[in-house]
Design a protein around this motif. Structure first.
Motif, mmCIF file in Angstrom:
data_model
loop_
_atom_site.group_PDB
_atom_site.id
_atom_site.type_symbol
_atom_site.label_atom_id
_atom_site.label_comp_id
_atom_site.label_asym_id
_atom_site.label_seq_id
_atom_site.Cartn_x
_atom_site.Cartn_y
_atom_site.Cartn_z
ATOM 1 N N LEU A 7 0.783 -1.173 -0.142
ATOM 2 C CA LEU A 7 0.069 -0.074 -0.037
ATOM 3 C C LEU A 7 0.793 1.067 0.154
ATOM 4 N N GLU A 8 2.035 0.969 0.686
ATOM 5 C CA GLU A 8 2.783 2.313 0.678
ATOM 6 C C GLU A 8 3.440 2.500 -0.911
ATOM 7 N N ILE A 9 3.656 1.585 -1.512
ATOM 8 C CA ILE A 9 4.258 1.667 -2.842
ATOM 9 C C ILE A 9 3.102 2.203 -3.735
ATOM 10 N N TYR A 10 1.998 1.597 -3.480
ATOM 11 C CA TYR A 10 0.794 2.135 -4.538
ATOM 12 C C TYR A 10 0.699 3.628 -4.209
ATOM 13 N N HIS A 11 0.591 4.185 -2.828
ATOM 14 C CA HIS A 11 0.322 5.401 -2.816
ATOM 15 C C HIS A 11 1.275 6.378 -3.184
ATOM 16 N N ARG A 12 2.412 5.965 -3.226
ATOM 17 C CA ARG A 12 3.648 6.798 -3.465
ATOM 18 C C ARG A 12 3.869 6.814 -5.017
ATOM 19 N N ALA A 13 3.492 5.527 -5.705
ATOM 20 C CA ALA A 13 3.468 5.391 -7.089
ATOM 21 C C ALA A 13 2.241 6.518 -7.709
ATOM 22 N N GLN A 14 1.164 6.493 -7.160
ATOM 23 C CA GLN A 14 0.105 7.151 -7.465
ATOM 24 C C GLN A 14 0.543 8.782 -7.416
ATOM 25 N N SER A 15 0.959 9.179 -6.230
ATOM 26 C CA SER A 15 1.102 10.371 -6.049
ATOM 27 C C SER A 15 2.222 11.106 -6.808
ATOM 28 N N GLN A 16 3.276 10.375 -7.443
ATOM 29 C CA GLN A 16 4.416 10.736 -8.120
ATOM 30 C C GLN A 16 4.453 10.530 -9.587
ATOM 31 N N GLY A 17 3.262 9.459 -10.132
ATOM 32 C CA GLY A 17 3.188 9.481 -11.389
ATOM 33 C C GLY A 17 4.117 8.251 -11.901
ATOM 34 N N ILE A 18 4.634 7.534 -10.936
ATOM 35 C CA ILE A 18 5.788 6.634 -11.518
ATOM 36 C C ILE A 18 5.251 5.200 -11.117
ATOM 37 N N ALA A 19 5.732 4.275 -12.174
ATOM 38 C CA ALA A 19 5.423 2.855 -11.725
ATOM 39 C C ALA A 19 5.644 2.056 -10.600
ATOM 40 N N THR A 20 4.981 1.286 -10.090
ATOM 41 C CA THR A 20 5.228 0.809 -8.919
ATOM 42 C C THR A 20 6.652 0.040 -8.818
ATOM 43 N N ASN A 21 7.037 -0.641 -9.871
ATOM 44 C CA ASN A 21 8.136 -1.424 -9.671
ATOM 45 C C ASN A 21 9.335 -0.399 -9.596
ATOM 46 N N ILE A 22 9.226 0.798 -9.953
ATOM 47 C CA ILE A 22 10.505 1.754 -9.989
ATOM 48 C C ILE A 22 10.367 2.271 -8.301
ATOM 49 N N ILE A 23 9.268 2.421 -8.045
ATOM 50 C CA ILE A 23 9.057 3.053 -6.613
ATOM 51 C C ILE A 23 9.755 2.040 -5.646
ATOM 52 N N ALA A 24 9.174 0.679 -5.889
ATOM 53 C CA ALA A 24 9.802 -0.374 -4.832
ATOM 54 C C ALA A 24 11.529 -0.332 -5.177
ATOM 55 N N ASN A 25 11.898 -0.159 -6.219
ATOM 56 C CA ASN A 25 13.482 -0.241 -6.262
ATOM 57 C C ASN A 25 13.981 0.709 -5.715
ATOM 58 N N GLU A 26 13.569 1.948 -5.797
ATOM 59 C CA GLU A 26 13.982 2.949 -4.996
ATOM 60 C C GLU A 26 13.905 2.818 -3.576
ATOM 61 N N ILE A 27 12.901 2.396 -3.159
ATOM 62 C CA ILE A 27 13.023 2.484 -1.412
ATOM 63 C C ILE A 27 13.943 1.069 -1.130
ATOM 64 N N ALA A 28 13.867 0.117 -1.794
ATOM 65 C CA ALA A 28 14.768 -1.092 -1.586
ATOM 66 C C ALA A 28 16.234 -0.653 -1.867
ATOM 67 N N GLU A 29 16.838 0.173 -2.773
ATOM 68 C CA GLU A 29 18.188 0.643 -2.933
ATOM 69 C C GLU A 29 18.489 1.447 -1.693
ATOM 70 N N GLU A 30 17.516 2.612 -1.090
ATOM 71 C CA GLU A 30 17.836 3.139 -0.121
ATOM 72 C C GLU A 30 17.992 2.250 1.016
ATOM 73 N N ARG A 31 17.552 1.291 1.229
ATOM 74 C CA ARG A 31 17.707 0.366 2.417
ATOM 75 C C ARG A 31 18.948 -0.505 2.468
ATOM 76 N N PHE A 32 19.481 -0.856 1.328
ATOM 77 C CA PHE A 32 20.701 -1.668 1.052
ATOM 78 C C PHE A 32 21.810 -0.964 0.738
ATOM 79 N N GLY A 33 21.743 0.309 0.333
ATOM 80 C CA GLY A 33 22.623 1.081 0.050
ATOM 81 C C GLY A 33 23.296 0.891 -1.164
ATOM 82 N N LYS A 34 22.741 0.927 -2.282
ATOM 83 C CA LYS A 34 23.625 0.687 -3.518
ATOM 84 C C LYS A 34 24.023 1.684 -4.071
#
Length: 349
Positions: free
Chosen positions: A322-349
């Motif tokens: 649900l966090e991914i869906y709301h962020r994707a909707q508010s930013q107009g970005i695909a859900t897979n891209i939003i998920a990637n951004e969150i994950a990369e913040e967490r593991f420090g790519k």
């Protein structure tokens, strides 16, 4: 072509190839990222048609495990192993023990769990040669049943709660009379079908093994569909639960669904396909988020936990989606891209 130049390499830390002539084992282990901890991921056995197909699979899968662990809030990295061969006709105890020696040669850099084509018994054979296998001494089960180490019930439950949350978000509906097409009825897909049937969903199913289809038809009143026709159905939800890279531009153009939520890894053939789905108004549950129940299960087996804590951790998948869906909707970005951004913040790519 060098592995370093492969389109799916993505800064992998370690890729190891192994052949054991005595047993006939051919296998690859890939470690993508260990910033959060030692790499953990399933070992898969599959009749790959070429070395290139296997390399692509192991690279995509190991990367997916890094992102999956990060999104599930686990302190571990991502890795994967693949074994060449048909698990129904070519699997032998000798190959499993040889695979255990291969895993052991990495000295804990990669820890193996169960994946497609293998069982807990296969992992136990590997465990005769290495300590770096997980899921063979299970203590907890989401349904408070005897724990046997099989993560499939947890994976299926996570996909179920994620699918249910996605349907509620996208369709403002519960699962009663919702039409769901399930592609693949293996250890996870069949359990998902059971969950959905119990909630009154109408199921359409396909699988490469006819006995699996027959079971779903008999036990869940499912409607059997030819494999290539699964994309053309006029249904609400498409649940990919087999192999990856099935969401191509061509297949997406055929889909009439409102939701895609399934257990398969690496469902998008290319990241750009996510934007195509968004453009069609399809709510896509990023695969490594919704199918994280299995790795959450394996993690809980290694700590002081309980059946309840395992189940509650898996149920958090719906909140993450649900966090991914709301962020994707508010930013107009695909859900897979939003998920990637969150994950990369967490593991420090």
């Amino acid at each position: 072509m060098s592995v370093f130049e492969h389109s799916e390499f993505d800064e992998h830390e370690h890729v190891a190839f192994h052949q054991d002539k005595a047993s006939g084992l051919k296998a690859i282990i890939a470690v993508h990222n260990s910033n959060l901890g030692n790499a953990l991921g399933g070992c898969r056995m599959w009749p790959y048609l070429s070395d290139e197909e296997a390399v692509r699979d192991v690279l995509r899968l190991s990367k997916g495990m890094t992102y999956k662990a990060a999104m599930a809030g686990l302190k571990q990295g991502g890795g994967k192993a693949v074994i060449f061969g048909n698990p129904r006709t070519e699997k032998t105890p000798e190959k499993m023990r040889a695979m255990g020696k291969f895993i052991d040669s990495l000295s804990g850099q990669y820890i193996s769990a169960e994946d497609s084509g293998l069982t807990v018994d296969d992992l136990k054979l590997m465990g005769q040669q290495t300590d770096f296998v997980s899921g063979i001494q299970a203590k907890y089960h989401i349904n408070s049943e005897p724990a046997d180490g099989n993560p499939a019930p947890s994976t299926a439950y996570g996909v179920y709660v994620g699918l249910k949350a996605t349907v509620k978000y996208a369709m403002k509906s519960d699962l009663k009379d919702v039409k769901v097409a399930i592609q693949g009825l293996g250890h996870v897909g069949m359990r998902l079908a059971k969950h959905l049937h119990s909630q009154g969903a109408k199921l359409y199913v396909t699988d490469i093994h006819s006995e699996n289809i027959e079971k779903a038809v008999s036990e869940f009143s499912a409607i059997a569909v030819a494999p290539n026709n699964i994309y053309d159905l006029d249904v609400d939800v498409f649940a990919p639960c087999a192999m990856g890279a099935i969401l191509t531009e061509e297949n997406v153009d055929r889909l009439k669904v409102k939701v895609i939520a399934g257990a398969a890894n690496n469902q998008l053939a290319k990241e750009s396909v996510g934007q195509l789905l968004a453009g069609k108004g399809i709510a896509y549950a990023p695969d490594y988020v919704i199918n994280a129940g299995g790795i959450i299960d394996i993690y809980h087996q290694s700590i002081a936990s309980s059946d309840r804590e395992l189940r509650e951790h898996i149920e958090k998948i719906s909140n993450t989606l649900l966090e991914i869906y709301h962020r994707a909707q508010s930013q107009g970005i695909a859900t897979n891209i939003i998920a990637n951004e969150i994950a990369e913040e967490r593991f420090g790519k």
